[in-house]
Design a protein around this motif. Structure first.
Motif, PDB file in Angstrom:
ATOM      1  N   ALA A 112       9.566  65.204  -9.084  1.00  0.00           N
ATOM      2  CA  ALA A 112       8.191  65.266  -8.569  1.00  0.00           C
ATOM      3  C   ALA A 112       7.993  64.208  -7.488  1.00  0.00           C
ATOM      4  N   ASN A 113       7.481  64.641  -6.330  1.00  0.00           N
ATOM      5  CA  ASN A 113       7.108  63.659  -5.318  1.00  0.00           C
ATOM      6  C   ASN A 113       5.699  63.132  -5.626  1.00  0.00           C
ATOM      7  N   LYS A 114       5.172  62.292  -4.758  1.00  0.00           N
ATOM      8  CA  LYS A 114       3.881  61.661  -5.049  1.00  0.00           C
ATOM      9  C   LYS A 114       2.749  62.674  -5.169  1.00  0.00           C
ATOM     10  N   GLN A 115       2.777  63.704  -4.330  1.00  0.00           N
ATOM     11  CA  GLN A 115       1.709  64.697  -4.373  1.00  0.00           C
ATOM     12  C   GLN A 115       1.758  65.499  -5.669  1.00  0.00           C
ATOM     13  N   ILE A 116       2.951  65.968  -6.055  1.00  0.00           N
ATOM     14  CA  ILE A 116       3.107  66.733  -7.294  1.00  0.00           C
ATOM     15  C   ILE A 116       2.766  65.859  -8.491  1.00  0.00           C
ATOM     16  N   MET A 117       3.237  64.622  -8.468  1.00  0.00           N
ATOM     17  CA  MET A 117       2.957  63.668  -9.543  1.00  0.00           C
ATOM     18  C   MET A 117       1.447  63.511  -9.747  1.00  0.00           C
ATOM     19  N   LYS A 118       0.715  63.372  -8.641  1.00  0.00           N
ATOM     20  CA  LYS A 118      -0.731  63.173  -8.720  1.00  0.00           C
ATOM     21  C   LYS A 118      -1.436  64.406  -9.261  1.00  0.00           C
ATOM     22  N   LYS A 119      -1.041  65.584  -8.776  1.00  0.00           N
ATOM     23  CA  LYS A 119      -1.702  66.820  -9.184  1.00  0.00           C
ATOM     24  C   LYS A 119      -1.439  67.163 -10.649  1.00  0.00           C
ATOM     25  N   LEU A 120      -0.225  66.925 -11.127  1.00  0.00           N
ATOM     26  CA  LEU A 120       0.121  67.250 -12.515  1.00  0.00           C
ATOM     27  C   LEU A 120      -0.046  66.060 -13.453  1.00  0.00           C
ATOM     28  N   ARG A 121      -0.466  64.919 -12.903  1.00  0.00           N
ATOM     29  CA  ARG A 121      -0.670  63.690 -13.678  1.00  0.00           C
ATOM     30  C   ARG A 121       0.615  63.317 -14.430  1.00  0.00           C
ATOM     31  N   LEU A 122       1.677  63.171 -13.665  1.00  0.00           N
ATOM     32  CA  LEU A 122       2.995  62.849 -14.221  1.00  0.00           C
ATOM     33  C   LEU A 122       3.511  61.541 -13.619  1.00  0.00           C
ATOM     34  N   PRO A 123       4.405  60.843 -14.322  1.00  0.00           N
ATOM     35  CA  PRO A 123       5.040  59.654 -13.739  1.00  0.00           C
ATOM     36  C   PRO A 123       5.929  60.048 -12.562  1.00  0.00           C
ATOM     37  N   LEU A 124       6.025  59.181 -11.591  1.00  0.00           N
ATOM     38  CA  LEU A 124       6.871  59.430 -10.434  1.00  0.00           C
ATOM     39  C   LEU A 124       8.323  59.618 -10.876  1.00  0.00           C
ATOM     40  N   GLY A 125       8.966  60.630 -10.329  1.00  0.00           N
ATOM     41  CA  GLY A 125      10.358  60.908 -10.680  1.00  0.00           C
ATOM     42  C   GLY A 125      10.531  61.899 -11.818  1.00  0.00           C
ATOM     43  N   THR A 126       9.425  62.317 -12.438  1.00  0.00           N
ATOM     44  CA  THR A 126       9.504  63.324 -13.496  1.00  0.00           C
ATOM     45  C   THR A 126      10.079  64.618 -12.934  1.00  0.00           C
ATOM     46  N   LYS A 127      10.898  65.300 -13.709  1.00  0.00           N
ATOM     47  CA  LYS A 127      11.474  66.565 -13.279  1.00  0.00           C
ATOM     48  C   LYS A 127      10.434  67.684 -13.388  1.00  0.00           C
ATOM     49  N   VAL A 128      10.382  68.524 -12.361  1.00  0.00           N
ATOM     50  CA  VAL A 128       9.489  69.677 -12.379  1.00  0.00           C
ATOM     51  C   VAL A 128      10.278  70.924 -11.980  1.00  0.00           C
ATOM     52  N   PHE A 129       9.821  72.058 -12.475  1.00  0.00           N
ATOM     53  CA  PHE A 129      10.399  73.340 -12.088  1.00  0.00           C
ATOM     54  C   PHE A 129       9.622  73.862 -10.895  1.00  0.00           C
TER      55      PHE A 129
ATOM     56  N   PHE B  71       8.223  72.380 -20.531  1.00  0.00           N
ATOM     57  CA  PHE B  71       8.607  73.795 -20.577  1.00  0.00           C
ATOM     58  C   PHE B  71      10.113  73.935 -20.333  1.00  0.00           C
ATOM     59  N   GLU B  72      10.867  73.219 -21.122  1.00  0.00           N
ATOM     60  CA  GLU B  72      12.321  73.204 -20.963  1.00  0.00           C
ATOM     61  C   GLU B  72      12.895  74.615 -21.087  1.00  0.00           C
ATOM     62  N   GLY B  73      13.783  74.956 -20.172  1.00  0.00           N
ATOM     63  CA  GLY B  73      14.417  76.270 -20.169  1.00  0.00           C
ATOM     64  C   GLY B  73      13.668  77.318 -19.363  1.00  0.00           C
ATOM     65  N   ILE B  74      12.543  76.938 -18.746  1.00  0.00           N
ATOM     66  CA  ILE B  74      11.741  77.913 -18.013  1.00  0.00           C
ATOM     67  C   ILE B  74      12.493  78.472 -16.809  1.00  0.00           C
ATOM     68  N   GLU B  75      13.455  77.698 -16.308  1.00  0.00           N
ATOM     69  CA  GLU B  75      14.202  78.149 -15.137  1.00  0.00           C
ATOM     70  C   GLU B  75      15.127  79.332 -15.445  1.00  0.00           C
ATOM     71  N   LYS B  76      15.329  79.649 -16.712  1.00  0.00           N
ATOM     72  CA  LYS B  76      16.245  80.726 -17.098  1.00  0.00           C
ATOM     73  C   LYS B  76      15.599  82.106 -17.045  1.00  0.00           C
ATOM     74  N   PHE B  77      14.277  82.166 -16.909  1.00  0.00           N
ATOM     75  CA  PHE B  77      13.593  83.459 -16.903  1.00  0.00           C
ATOM     76  C   PHE B  77      13.678  84.122 -15.525  1.00  0.00           C
ATOM     77  N   ASN B  78      13.623  85.439 -15.539  1.00  0.00           N
ATOM     78  CA  ASN B  78      13.677  86.221 -14.308  1.00  0.00           C
ATOM     79  C   ASN B  78      12.245  86.483 -13.822  1.00  0.00           C
ATOM     80  N   PHE B  79      11.780  85.667 -12.881  1.00  0.00           N
ATOM     81  CA  PHE B  79      10.395  85.776 -12.438  1.00  0.00           C
ATOM     82  C   PHE B  79      10.185  86.852 -11.372  1.00  0.00           C
ATOM     83  N   GLU B  80      11.214  87.635 -11.101  1.00  0.00           N
ATOM     84  CA  GLU B  80      11.005  88.837 -10.304  1.00  0.00           C
ATOM     85  C   GLU B  80      10.509  89.971 -11.195  1.00  0.00           C
ATOM     86  N   LYS B  81      10.742  89.834 -12.497  1.00  0.00           N
ATOM     87  CA  LYS B  81      10.353  90.874 -13.440  1.00  0.00           C
ATOM     88  C   LYS B  81       9.320  90.405 -14.460  1.00  0.00           C
ATOM     89  N   GLU B  82       9.166  89.085 -14.606  1.00  0.00           N
ATOM     90  CA  GLU B  82       8.278  88.561 -15.637  1.00  0.00           C
ATOM     91  C   GLU B  82       7.170  87.703 -15.032  1.00  0.00           C
TER      92      GLU B  82
END
Length: 248
Positions: free
Chosen positions: A110-127, A152-163
């Motif tokens: 997460a960069n500073k903008q994503i961190m601020k919007k999701l209220r996460l610590p800087l450097g947190t992993k995001v999908f 939401f661990e494992g969310i990257e495994k879903f097929n978001f073209e179909k789901e």
């Protein structure tokens, strides 16, 4: 009669043309009569008629094919900014088909903008999920979503073209989106956006950004989208009290 017709305004010419389309039950992609025929039919001068046609093109009601003439445009999708229904439900409720093409899906920091919007610590992993959305094979929206990966661990495994993203969040992770905030502004297409959305470089686009929250007021998604204005328009219900704008 001719002098009266010549004095008609552009607004009156547009009203006549819209009425003509309605009473003749013209459908999307039906061809309109020539400008000469319409000018004679409405008893109006050609320059005023052309101005009315141009305004209807700007409003996404008519489109032109060089050398062929003017045609009725597919009606825009109208999305209420205060409506929590998903985009899929909105489009399918109009009898149209919606599908997605995934451009990019990966886990990033997460960069500073994503961190601020999701209220996460800087450097947190995001999908990060980037998709082009289509209505009946026509691209209309380029959407980027950011979701906290650890939650939401494992969310990257879903097929978001179909789901559906929101359906996965609800059915798999037990998280419901109940409200959100979003901002609507105007932007202009980059070369990449123009290519993906099949529009011209620097053409105007709607830019939407905001967050979607769960029932604990915790941000679940931060999103950024660009939308073709010839395919979608937005409405909002005004009230005396200020309200949050919801992301559908």
């Amino acid at each position: 009669m001719e002098d009266q017709g010549k004095s008609k305004s552009r607004n009156e010419a547009q009203e006549e043309l819209e009425y003509y389309i309605k009473v003749n039950r013209l459908k999307a992609h039906d061809k309109l009569p020539s400008e000469r025929e319409l000018s004679e039919l409405f008893q109006i001068n050609r320059s005023t008629l052309r101005a009315a046609i141009q305004r209807m093109m700007d409003e996404g009601k008519i489109y032109k094919i060089a050398g062929s003439g003017n045609f009725v445009q597919e009606p825009k999708i109208i999305r209420n900014l205060n409506d929590l229904d998903s985009l899929t439900e909105l489009v399918e409720g109009l009898g149209k088909k919606i599908h997605s093409s995934v451009i990019h899906a990966s886990v990033i920091e997460a960069n500073k903008q994503i961190m601020k919007k999701l209220r996460l610590p800087l450097g947190t992993k995001v999908f990060q999920l980037v998709r082009v959305r289509f209505i009946d094979q026509e691209p209309f929206l380029l959407e980027t979503s950011f979701i906290e990966h650890h939650r939401f661990e494992g969310i990257e495994k879903f097929n978001f073209e179909k789901e559906s993203l929101y359906k996965i969040l609800e059915d798999v992770y037990g998280v419901n989106i109940v409200k959100g905030q979003e901002k609507l502004t105007l932007t202009y297409a980059t070369e990449e956006e123009a290519e993906l959305l099949k529009t011209s470089y620097e053409s105007p686009l709607f830019f939407i950004s905001g967050t979607a929250d769960d029932k604990e007021d915790r941000p679940v998604e931060y999103f950024r989208s660009v939308v073709r204005p010839d395919k979608m328009k937005f409405s909002s219900i005004l009230t005396k009290k200020s309200e949050e704008v919801h992301h559908g």
